[in-house]
Design a protein around this motif. Structure first.
Motif, PDB file in Angstrom:
ATOM      1  N   UNK A 223       0.099   5.018   2.456  1.00 20.61           N
ATOM      2  CA  UNK A 223       1.456   4.505   2.993  1.00 20.61           C
ATOM      3  C   UNK A 223       1.954   5.400   3.984  1.00 20.61           C
ATOM      4  N   UNK A 224       2.848   4.811   5.072  1.00 19.78           N
ATOM      5  CA  UNK A 224       3.640   5.873   5.813  1.00 19.78           C
ATOM      6  C   UNK A 224       4.755   6.571   5.241  1.00 19.78           C
ATOM      7  N   UNK A 225       4.908   7.790   5.603  1.00 19.13           N
ATOM      8  CA  UNK A 225       5.752   8.609   4.839  1.00 19.13           C
ATOM      9  C   UNK A 225       7.096   8.175   5.030  1.00 19.13           C
ATOM     10  N   UNK A 226       7.303   7.350   5.934  1.00 17.69           N
ATOM     11  CA  UNK A 226       8.824   6.808   6.078  1.00 17.69           C
ATOM     12  C   UNK A 226       9.170   6.160   4.713  1.00 17.69           C
ATOM     13  N   UNK A 227       8.140   5.361   4.112  1.00 12.11           N
ATOM     14  CA  UNK A 227       8.216   4.754   3.017  1.00 12.11           C
ATOM     15  C   UNK A 227       8.476   5.592   1.716  1.00 12.11           C
ATOM     16  N   UNK A 228       8.184   6.716   1.812  1.00  7.73           N
ATOM     17  CA  UNK A 228       8.231   7.501   0.760  1.00  7.73           C
ATOM     18  C   UNK A 228       9.592   7.915   0.051  1.00  7.73           C
ATOM     19  N   UNK A 229       9.672   7.976  -1.350  1.00  3.83           N
ATOM     20  CA  UNK A 229      10.980   8.466  -1.832  1.00  3.83           C
ATOM     21  C   UNK A 229      10.877   9.925  -1.688  1.00  3.83           C
ATOM     22  N   UNK A 230      12.078  10.351  -2.126  1.00  3.25           N
ATOM     23  CA  UNK A 230      12.344  11.859  -1.987  1.00  3.25           C
ATOM     24  C   UNK A 230      11.481  12.628  -2.915  1.00  3.25           C
ATOM     25  N   UNK A 231      11.220  12.153  -3.964  1.00  3.63           N
ATOM     26  CA  UNK A 231      10.281  12.563  -5.142  1.00  3.63           C
ATOM     27  C   UNK A 231       8.830  12.692  -4.475  1.00  3.63           C
ATOM     28  N   UNK A 232       8.483  11.516  -3.749  1.00  4.63           N
ATOM     29  CA  UNK A 232       7.041  11.281  -3.291  1.00  4.63           C
ATOM     30  C   UNK A 232       7.035  12.374  -2.126  1.00  4.63           C
ATOM     31  N   UNK A 233       7.902  12.717  -1.454  1.00  4.40           N
ATOM     32  CA  UNK A 233       8.012  13.536  -0.254  1.00  4.40           C
ATOM     33  C   UNK A 233       7.798  14.874  -0.738  1.00  4.40           C
ATOM     34  N   UNK A 234       8.251  15.115  -1.808  1.00  8.79           N
ATOM     35  CA  UNK A 234       8.443  16.582  -2.525  1.00  8.79           C
ATOM     36  C   UNK A 234       7.066  16.910  -2.929  1.00  8.79           C
ATOM     37  N   UNK A 235       6.327  15.846  -3.602  1.00  5.27           N
ATOM     38  CA  UNK A 235       4.899  16.000  -4.288  1.00  5.27           C
ATOM     39  C   UNK A 235       4.122  16.153  -3.116  1.00  5.27           C
TER      40      UNK A 235
ATOM     41  N   UNK B 291      15.641  25.367 -17.612  1.00  2.00           N
ATOM     42  CA  UNK B 291      14.784  24.971 -18.916  1.00  2.00           C
ATOM     43  C   UNK B 291      13.299  24.743 -18.270  1.00  2.00           C
ATOM     44  N   UNK B 292      13.284  24.118 -17.205  1.00  2.00           N
ATOM     45  CA  UNK B 292      11.666  24.154 -16.385  1.00  2.00           C
ATOM     46  C   UNK B 292      11.401  25.627 -16.060  1.00  2.00           C
ATOM     47  N   UNK B 293      12.053  26.409 -15.517  1.00  2.00           N
ATOM     48  CA  UNK B 293      11.520  27.838 -15.345  1.00  2.00           C
ATOM     49  C   UNK B 293      10.924  28.266 -16.380  1.00  2.00           C
TER      50      UNK B 293
ATOM     51  N   UNK C 178      13.629  20.075  -6.833  1.00  2.00           N
ATOM     52  CA  UNK C 178      14.594  19.477  -6.217  1.00  2.00           C
ATOM     53  C   UNK C 178      14.315  18.145  -5.923  1.00  2.00           C
ATOM     54  N   UNK C 179      15.509  17.321  -6.451  1.00  2.00           N
ATOM     55  CA  UNK C 179      15.423  15.855  -6.336  1.00  2.00           C
ATOM     56  C   UNK C 179      14.190  14.925  -6.889  1.00  2.00           C
ATOM     57  N   UNK C 180      13.582  15.633  -7.968  1.00  2.00           N
ATOM     58  CA  UNK C 180      12.720  14.589  -8.714  1.00  2.00           C
ATOM     59  C   UNK C 180      13.173  14.287  -9.898  1.00  2.00           C
ATOM     60  N   UNK C 181      12.705  13.032 -10.232  1.00  2.00           N
ATOM     61  CA  UNK C 181      13.089  12.395 -11.481  1.00  2.00           C
ATOM     62  C   UNK C 181      12.419  13.013 -12.603  1.00  2.00           C
ATOM     63  N   UNK C 182      12.762  12.771 -14.040  1.00  2.00           N
ATOM     64  CA  UNK C 182      11.956  13.407 -15.062  1.00  2.00           C
ATOM     65  C   UNK C 182      10.754  13.230 -15.186  1.00  2.00           C
ATOM     66  N   UNK C 183      10.024  12.030 -14.772  1.00  2.00           N
ATOM     67  CA  UNK C 183       8.616  11.564 -14.743  1.00  2.00           C
ATOM     68  C   UNK C 183       7.758  12.663 -13.570  1.00  2.00           C
ATOM     69  N   UNK C 184       8.361  12.630 -12.398  1.00  2.00           N
ATOM     70  CA  UNK C 184       8.058  13.444 -11.232  1.00  2.00           C
ATOM     71  C   UNK C 184       8.025  14.903 -11.685  1.00  2.00           C
ATOM     72  N   UNK C 185       8.967  15.240 -12.339  1.00  7.56           N
ATOM     73  CA  UNK C 185       9.201  16.873 -12.705  1.00  7.56           C
ATOM     74  C   UNK C 185       8.096  17.162 -13.646  1.00  7.56           C
ATOM     75  N   UNK C 186       7.735  16.287 -14.733  1.00 12.83           N
ATOM     76  CA  UNK C 186       6.818  16.348 -15.772  1.00 12.83           C
ATOM     77  C   UNK C 186       5.562  16.590 -14.973  1.00 12.83           C
ATOM     78  N   UNK C 187       5.210  15.657 -13.896  1.00  9.79           N
ATOM     79  CA  UNK C 187       3.966  15.791 -13.072  1.00  9.79           C
ATOM     80  C   UNK C 187       3.765  17.068 -12.318  1.00  9.79           C
ATOM     81  N   UNK C 188       4.997  17.535 -11.874  1.00 13.39           N
ATOM     82  CA  UNK C 188       5.020  18.792 -11.231  1.00 13.39           C
ATOM     83  C   UNK C 188       4.423  19.949 -12.048  1.00 13.39           C
TER      84      UNK C 188
END
Lengths: 244, 250
Positions: free
Chosen positions: A137-149, A202-204, A170-180
């Motif tokens: 998919x084009x990056x214009x369609x990505x959410x902030x979390x997807x762009x960060x990933x 807490x993440x650090x 920064x800007x990641x939801x809990x699921x994306x944070x767990x993936x990170x």
């Protein structure tokens, strides 16, 4: 992690000033920052806004020159390490071209870095950040979390020895944070060294083996996560050692 | 291991050209041609008699000079300042790209875009002349197109230098416009220098050395001299931009 392990990152008495106006007034961003990060470990750079985290990461990425002091990546100067592709970097401000797909974006960087087995490496990086399904998919369609990933995938593409991440959560939801978090653990398992800056204590604490606490351009704490635990936790250390 | 310089530059140029296209440049070209055709149709309403061909040519060249200047400045500002502000160039630098390579690739891409604009402008002019029953002096128009491109390339170099030295979009645009204005008004500056006091004379002389004069690109001057003069200044400004940009903190 033992002291017998070699240092992957060494920052020695780093001083950095920024010119703030035409009259030549200068703001001191770093006032003698020194620390080291062992090879194959994850280190968190924490501190209040303006404490010098991003400046430290940019210096270690070889994107800026310090006014005094030096920084080394596996014994090389930061600039040489950058030119030889030994460092991956995720910037805080991430501008991605909206007209490219995620895979095209990574392919461009892989070509530029002259990587072999480009497609496998791209697939590996996308799998690490959980973006295989959205790669076309084009990056214009990505959410902030997807762009960060995707930015993270760009940073780890080609398996650099050292990965520097500026506010990756920064800007990641809990699921994306767990993936990170899972991606960072996987990088450590692969023997790569990770230095990340974060406001999320807490993440650090959860992700890092070592924590460097900065305040006002100085290191006010540098220790293993075990030391952090015996000191009452990172939140406690942060409130005790930094100036409000 | 990184790309050899030539392949790296080619890769950067391709990306930069893609960005030019993404700035809706094809639309801008189309609109420019339409404005010229519409303007020429309006001009026909007036009775210029035997002078109509010259009026048509003046109109198209003036449109091209003004619009090309705007495009040269805005494209440089969008591509250089935009890249700096979005942080996308940082990721490129992490792949071993040197700052001057990134900057030069943008300059060349804008140059290619300006060449398209010039070619389109003069093709439109030729078409309008033929459509209105005038002779089309192909060689003369080709020479004039070359001079127009050199002028726009100089403006592009000014804009590149302005982007390298200033941090804000407005400041970069203002600086590029000031240099363009100084180049455009070179005849007046020269006159003022001759007739002013010693301080004014030295001041104007300094500007005359630093800023190239667009009057050298006029049709009356020797073509080879104009080419060498404009190309030298354009390259000097581009090199200055590279030197400044290499020292800039990003």
């Amino acid at each position: 992690m033992t002291s017998a392990q070699p240092l992957a990152i060494r920052a020695e008495s780093l001083v950095k000033n920024y010119q703030t106006d035409w009259k030549g007034r200068r703001h001191r961003a770093l006032a003698g920052v020194s620390f080291g990060v062992f090879s194959g470990s994850v280190c968190g750079l924490v501190g209040p806004n303006g404490s010098g985290k991003s400046t430290t990461l940019k210096l270690l990425a070889g994107l800026m020159q310090p006014d005094a002091g030096r920084c080394e990546i596996h014994g090389q100067t930061a600039e040489k390490a950058r030119e030889s592709g030994r460092v991956g970097y995720l910037p805080e401000a991430l501008g991605l071209p909206a007209y490219l797909t995620g895979r095209e974006f990574l392919r461009g960087f892989a070509q530029l870095g002259c990587l072999r087995g480009i497609e496998e490496k791209i697939t590996g990086a996308l799998a690490l950040v959980g973006l295989e399904a959205a790669a076309g998919r084009r990056m214009g369609e990505y959410s902030k979390g997807m762009r960060q990933r995707l930015g993270l995938a760009q940073a780890v593409l080609g398996g650099p020895a050292v990965v520097l991440l500026d506010e990756p959560a920064s800007g990641l939801d809990p699921r994306a944070t767990a993936q990170l978090g899972a991606a960072i653990r996987q990088l450590r398992e692969q023997g790569q060294t990770v230095l990340l800056s974060s406001h999320y204590l807490p993440q650090a604490e959860e992700w890092c083996d070592q924590v460097v606490l900065l305040d006002g351009g100085r290191v006010v704490f540098d220790g293993s996560i075990a030391t952090v635990a015996t000191s009452g936790g990172l939140q406690n250390l942060y409130l005790e050692r930094t100036v409000p | 291991m990184n790309f050899p310089v030539a392949r790296r530059m080619w890769w950067l140029l391709q990306q930069a050209l893609r960005e030019v296209v993404q700035q809706r440049f094809a639309w801008i070209l189309g609109c420019t041609a339409l404005v010229m055709i519409a303007g020429a149709s309006v001009l026909r309403e007036f009775n210029f008699g035997a002078e109509e061909g010259r009026f048509l040519r003046d109109f198209v060249e003036a449109t091209l000079a003004l619009w090309g200047t705007v495009m040269a400045i805005m494209l440089n500002v969008a591509m250089v300042q935009g890249g700096v502000e979005q942080g996308s160039l940082v990721m490129t630098f992490m792949r071993g790209v040197r700052r001057h390579e990134w900057l030069l690739s943008r300059w060349v891409a804008v140059g290619v875009a300006l060449a398209w604009l010039t070619v389109l402008g003069y093709l439109t002019l030729g078409g309008l002349l033929a459509w209105h029953g005038h002779a089309v002096p192909v060689v003369e128009l080709a020479g004039a197109g070359g001079r127009m491109f050199l002028r726009l390339a100089l403006v592009s170099s000014f804009a590149l230098t302005a982007c390298a030295v200033s941090r804000g979009l407005l400041l970069a645009t203002g600086l590029a416009l000031s240099l363009t204005l100084a180049a455009q008004l070179s005849s007046i500056l020269q006159w003022a220098g001759r007739h002013g006091g010693a301080a004014a004379r030295w001041g104007w002389q300094a500007i005359d050395w630093v800023v190239p004069a667009f009057r050298v690109l006029d049709s009356g001057t020797n073509a080879l001299h104009a080419l060498i003069y404009a190309a030298s200044y354009a390259v000097l400004y581009a090199l200055l931009a590279c030197a400044l940009f290499s020292r800039r903190e990003i």
